[in-house]
Design a protein around this motif. Structure first.
Motif, short mmCIF file in Angstrom:
data_model
loop_
_atom_site.label_atom_id
_atom_site.label_comp_id
_atom_site.label_asym_id
_atom_site.label_seq_id
_atom_site.Cartn_x
_atom_site.Cartn_y
_atom_site.Cartn_z
N GLU A 1 -8.30 -55.52 30.61
CA GLU A 1 -8.55 -56.36 29.44
C GLU A 1 -8.88 -55.45 28.26
OE1 GLU A 1 -11.11 -60.35 28.35
OE2 GLU A 1 -11.64 -59.22 30.12
N ASP A 2 -8.33 -55.75 27.11
CA ASP A 2 -8.52 -54.96 25.89
C ASP A 2 -7.97 -53.53 26.00
OD1 ASP A 2 -9.78 -57.16 24.70
OD2 ASP A 2 -11.77 -56.47 25.29
N ALA A 3 -6.96 -53.35 26.83
CA ALA A 3 -6.36 -52.01 26.98
C ALA A 3 -5.82 -51.50 25.65
CB ALA A 3 -5.26 -52.04 28.03
N ASP A 4 -5.38 -52.40 24.80
CA ASP A 4 -4.85 -51.98 23.50
C ASP A 4 -5.91 -51.27 22.65
OD1 ASP A 4 -6.06 -54.57 23.43
OD2 ASP A 4 -5.19 -54.92 21.44
N LYS A 5 -7.18 -51.55 22.88
CA LYS A 5 -8.27 -50.94 22.12
C LYS A 5 -8.89 -49.74 22.82
CE LYS A 5 -9.64 -55.47 20.44
NZ LYS A 5 -10.68 -56.51 20.55
N ASN A 6 -8.84 -49.73 24.15
CA ASN A 6 -9.62 -48.76 24.93
C ASN A 6 -8.81 -47.98 25.96
OD1 ASN A 6 -12.32 -49.52 23.87
ND2 ASN A 6 -11.86 -51.47 24.84
N LEU A 7 -7.51 -47.88 25.79
CA LEU A 7 -6.66 -47.30 26.83
C LEU A 7 -7.09 -45.90 27.24
CD1 LEU A 7 -4.25 -47.76 28.69
CD2 LEU A 7 -2.80 -46.78 26.89
#
Length: 104
Positions: free
Chosen positions: A32-38
């Motif tokens: 979840e939220d990989a786009d921000k925290n990859l």
């Protein structure tokens, strides 16, 4: 701190085959939220994969990191979720992982 993660990541890339690196990145991208925290998720999954009892297969099976509802944290299972010891918390601001949510 970023320099530490960069150096650690580089050493890990040298020590592992491309398959493990690809697996770790795949699990991070499922989170979840990989786009921000990859990148932060990738580093944390790599560190967790080195801990006794943690497995990439379990992290993949449970979908990577998930946001904690009441805190700016994420959690991941690195083993059987029926065992509390397999749940790890991650603070993306500090880069810390812990089994104790209150400690982050």
């Amino acid at each position: 701190m970023r320099g530490f993660f960069a150096l650690t990541g580089l050493l890990f890339l040298v020590a592992c085959g491309d398959g493990a690196v690809d697996d770790i990145r795949e699990i991070a991208s499922m989170s979840e939220d990989a786009d921000k925290n990859l990148d932060a998720f990738t580093d944390s999954i790599r560190a967790l994969s080195e801990k006794p009892g943690c497995s990439l297969d379990a992290m993949r099976e449970h979908g990577g990191f998930w946001r904690v509802a009441d805190a700016p944290l994420y959690f991941i299972y690195c083993g059987n979720p029926a065992q509390k010891s397999n749940r790890w918390y991650f603070n993306p601001r500090s880069g810390e992982v812990s089994q104790n949510k209150a400690g982050l």
